[in-house]
Design an enzyme around this catalytic site. Structure first.
Site, PDB file in Angstrom:
ATOM      1  N   TRP A   1      -7.301   3.497   6.152  1.00  0.00           N
ATOM      2  CA  TRP A   1      -8.121   3.534   7.356  1.00  0.00           C
ATOM      3  C   TRP A   1      -8.269   5.012   7.746  1.00  0.00           C
ATOM      4  O   TRP A   1      -7.243   5.676   7.964  1.00  0.00           O
ATOM      5  CB  TRP A   1      -7.375   2.747   8.438  1.00  0.00           C
ATOM      6  CG  TRP A   1      -8.065   2.592   9.735  1.00  0.00           C
ATOM      7  CD1 TRP A   1      -9.361   2.219   9.949  1.00  0.00           C
ATOM      8  CD2 TRP A   1      -7.471   2.767  11.042  1.00  0.00           C
ATOM      9  NE1 TRP A   1      -9.609   2.138  11.295  1.00  0.00           N
ATOM     10  CE2 TRP A   1      -8.462   2.467  11.982  1.00  0.00           C
ATOM     11  CE3 TRP A   1      -6.201   3.122  11.503  1.00  0.00           C
ATOM     12  CZ2 TRP A   1      -8.234   2.524  13.358  1.00  0.00           C
ATOM     13  CZ3 TRP A   1      -5.965   3.174  12.855  1.00  0.00           C
ATOM     14  CH2 TRP A   1      -6.976   2.883  13.767  1.00  0.00           C
TER      15      TRP A   1
ATOM     16  N   ASP B   1       1.708  -0.034   9.360  1.00  0.00           N
ATOM     17  CA  ASP B   1       0.568  -0.409  10.190  1.00  0.00           C
ATOM     18  C   ASP B   1       0.238  -1.878   9.927  1.00  0.00           C
ATOM     19  O   ASP B   1      -0.111  -2.249   8.808  1.00  0.00           O
ATOM     20  CB  ASP B   1      -0.624   0.504   9.805  1.00  0.00           C
ATOM     21  CG  ASP B   1      -1.809   0.284  10.693  1.00  0.00           C
ATOM     22  OD1 ASP B   1      -1.874  -0.740  11.404  1.00  0.00           O
ATOM     23  OD2 ASP B   1      -2.728   1.147  10.680  1.00  0.00           O
TER      24      ASP B   1
ATOM     25  N   ALA C   1      -2.196  -4.504  11.133  1.00  0.00           N
ATOM     26  CA  ALA C   1      -3.382  -4.788  11.953  1.00  0.00           C
ATOM     27  C   ALA C   1      -4.077  -6.080  11.542  1.00  0.00           C
ATOM     28  O   ALA C   1      -5.042  -6.494  12.193  1.00  0.00           O
ATOM     29  CB  ALA C   1      -4.366  -3.614  11.860  1.00  0.00           C
TER      30      ALA C   1
ATOM     31  N   LYS D   1      -7.251  -8.016  15.770  1.00  0.00           N
ATOM     32  CA  LYS D   1      -7.855  -8.968  14.823  1.00  0.00           C
ATOM     33  C   LYS D   1      -7.105 -10.293  14.842  1.00  0.00           C
ATOM     34  O   LYS D   1      -7.717 -11.351  14.884  1.00  0.00           O
ATOM     35  CB  LYS D   1      -7.844  -8.423  13.391  1.00  0.00           C
ATOM     36  CG  LYS D   1      -8.084  -6.932  13.268  1.00  0.00           C
ATOM     37  CD  LYS D   1      -9.521  -6.541  13.386  1.00  0.00           C
ATOM     38  CE  LYS D   1      -9.651  -5.127  13.911  1.00  0.00           C
ATOM     39  NZ  LYS D   1     -10.123  -4.124  13.053  1.00  0.00           N
TER      40      LYS D   1
HETATM   41  C1  LIG Z   1      -5.571  -0.421   9.341  1.00  0.00           C
HETATM   42  C2  LIG Z   1      -5.844  -0.436  10.814  1.00  0.00           C
HETATM   43  N1  LIG Z   1      -4.893  -0.061  11.654  1.00  0.00           N
HETATM   44  C3  LIG Z   1      -5.079  -0.048  12.979  1.00  0.00           C
HETATM   45  C4  LIG Z   1      -6.278  -0.440  13.523  1.00  0.00           C
HETATM   46  C5  LIG Z   1      -6.400  -0.339  15.019  1.00  0.00           C
HETATM   47  O1  LIG Z   1      -6.788  -1.418  15.714  1.00  0.00           O
HETATM   48  P1  LIG Z   1      -6.890  -1.433  17.287  1.00  0.00           P
HETATM   49  O2  LIG Z   1      -6.601  -0.085  17.834  1.00  0.00           O
HETATM   50  O3  LIG Z   1      -8.292  -1.846  17.577  1.00  0.00           O
HETATM   51  O4  LIG Z   1      -5.884  -2.440  17.747  1.00  0.00           O
HETATM   52  C6  LIG Z   1      -7.319  -0.842  12.686  1.00  0.00           C
HETATM   53  C7  LIG Z   1      -8.612  -1.230  13.241  1.00  0.00           C
HETATM   54  O5  LIG Z   1      -9.623  -1.278  12.611  1.00  0.00           O
HETATM   55  C8  LIG Z   1      -7.095  -0.850  11.284  1.00  0.00           C
HETATM   56  O6  LIG Z   1      -8.042  -1.213  10.422  1.00  0.00           O
END
Ligand SMILES: Cc1ncc(COP(=O)(O)O)c(C=O)c1O
Length: 393
Positions: free
Chosen positions: A127, A208, A210, A242
């Site tokens: 990401w 991470d 997510a 998500k």
């Molecule tokens: C790999 C990954 N980590 C973290 C996030 C962060 O998500 P959020 O800040 O919207 O909770 C995302 C969102 O696209 C992601 O794809």
């Protein structure tokens, strides 16, 4: 003052979203932004969320501040979801954050407080915000090999070779499941080898998480997390965006596993301070909604079922696209799509083909070829596969 400012790098995904909205062509297809959408292009509120919110609304008599680290019941509910109940000798410290982005940022800030000159090891494919977050904290970054460009499967030897170069004090960013953007997750054997490498070097994983529940059941999707949690020190950044469809409510948790009660207390003290100097109090409504769902068997089952239908749709979309490409290109190169996990997949396109797909076919794809499988529906699959076959031939 403002005349002195120069623009920062534009956010590629946001720019793509705006271009898609401005495109007047009726048959355009959005495979860009990482949001789940059903076959009608909607991102509905989970019914378990609606029900939980209703209960909270009926019961809640105050909106006064909770605490700098957020609600302890939320910490416990999410920690138990990810790792199961704490075992004897496991020292957990947690703070609620504003979504998963801020959970990653909090984890890195905490690590920086301990080792200001640490290096953050980031998978070569990831990401893109991981790089932005680490660099904006002034941290040195290193990449480690992740994908073999020929097969689009994990480059196991390259990954382990690079991770062995990490040192004590460094952190290694890993995806818990449903790797963004490739969908390629380490299997049990590689997971064990990664844990062994970290145990050897003393580098600390920042995991991470997510997309829990997008690849398999939440329990199965937390297998890598649970393996990594056998290490003495671990940092986990959870996003509820998500997995609970709570994107705009900004649900996140930074969870640290410390090596003893004193270390746990000092980590809690730092997590408190990090929230204090950023937003003081993390948002509560989404976190409370998640706590309500996880704490009630009926709501929890309903949530798991809804997550299960998203997962089933992703599996169907993956199978459909892989089959459509097999038929058109007469190759089994895309069979991997059915083995890989989660919302995203990488196609071997490159920027020129991505631009051609957008300009000539109205198909919007991120970067060099990340597609959101949510956009490959029964209705759009043939259009997408035809266009992909044209540019890939
Ligand atoms: C790999 C990954 N980590 C973290 C996030 C962060 O998500 P959020 O800040 O919207 O909770 C995302 C969102 O696209 C992601 O794809």
């Amino acid at each position: 003052m403002f005349e002195r400012l120069t623009p920062t790098d534009p956010d590629a995904i946001l720019a793509l979203m705006q271009a898609f909205q401005a495109d007047p062509r009726p048959g355009k297809v959005d495979l860009g932004i990482g949001v789940w959408r059903d076959a009608d292009g909607r991102t509905p509120v989970f019914s378990a969320v609606k029900r939980a919110e209703k209960r909270i609304w009926k019961r809640q008599e105050t909106k006064t501040y909770v605490s700098f680290r957020g609600d302890a019941a939320f910490h416990e509910a999410v920690s138990n979801l990810l790792l199961g109940p704490a075992t004897d000798g496991q020292w957990r410290a947690a703070s609620a954050t504003t979504g998963g982005t801020s959970a990653v940022q909090t984890a890195l800030t905490l690590a920086r407080a301990a080792h200001p000159d640490l290096r953050v090891w980031i998978p070569a494919e990831t990401w893109p915000n991981h790089w932005v977050l680490a660099r904006s904290l002034g941290l040195e970054t290193r990449s480690f090999a992740y994908i073999d460009p020929d097969t689009q499967e994990i480059d196991r030897a390259g990954l382990l070779r690079d991770l062995d170069r990490a040192q004590a004090g460094d952190v290694v960013l890993l995806h818990a499941c449903c790797h963004n953007p490739t969908g390629a997750d380490p299997d049990a054997e590689l997971q064990a080898a990664i844990v062994a490498s970290l145990a050897r070097t003393g580098a600390v994983p920042v995991i991470d998480c997510a997309y829990l529940g997008f690849g398999a059941t939440p329990e199965e999707d937390s297998a890598f997390l649970r393996r990594l949690s056998t290490l003495p020190e671990v940092l986990i950044a959870f996003s509820g965006s998500k997995s609970f469809g709570l994107y705009r409510e900004r649900v996140g948790l930074c969870l640290a596993l410390a090596d003893g009660p004193q270390a746990r207390d000092v980590v809690e003290n730092h997590l408190t301070r990090i929230n204090r100097v950023t937003y003081s109090f993390p948002p509560d409504h989404g976190a409370r909604t998640v706590t309500e769902i996880l704490g009630d068997q009926t709501l929890r089952t309903e949530w798991q079922d809804e997550l299960g239908s998203i997962r089933d749709a992703i599996t169907t979309h993956r199978a459909r696209l892989s089959e459509a490409l097999r038929m058109r290109l007469n190759t089994d190169r895309f069979d991997r799509l059915t083995r890989q996990k989660g919302m995203f997949a990488m196609l071997p396109l490159g920027e020129a083909r991505v631009a051609e797909l957008r300009n000539a076919h109205g198909i919007y794809i991120v970067g060099a070829g990340r597609i959101n499988m949510a956009g490959v529906t029964e209705e759009t699959c043939a259009t997408v596969a035809d266009a992909l076959a044209t540019v890939l031939r």
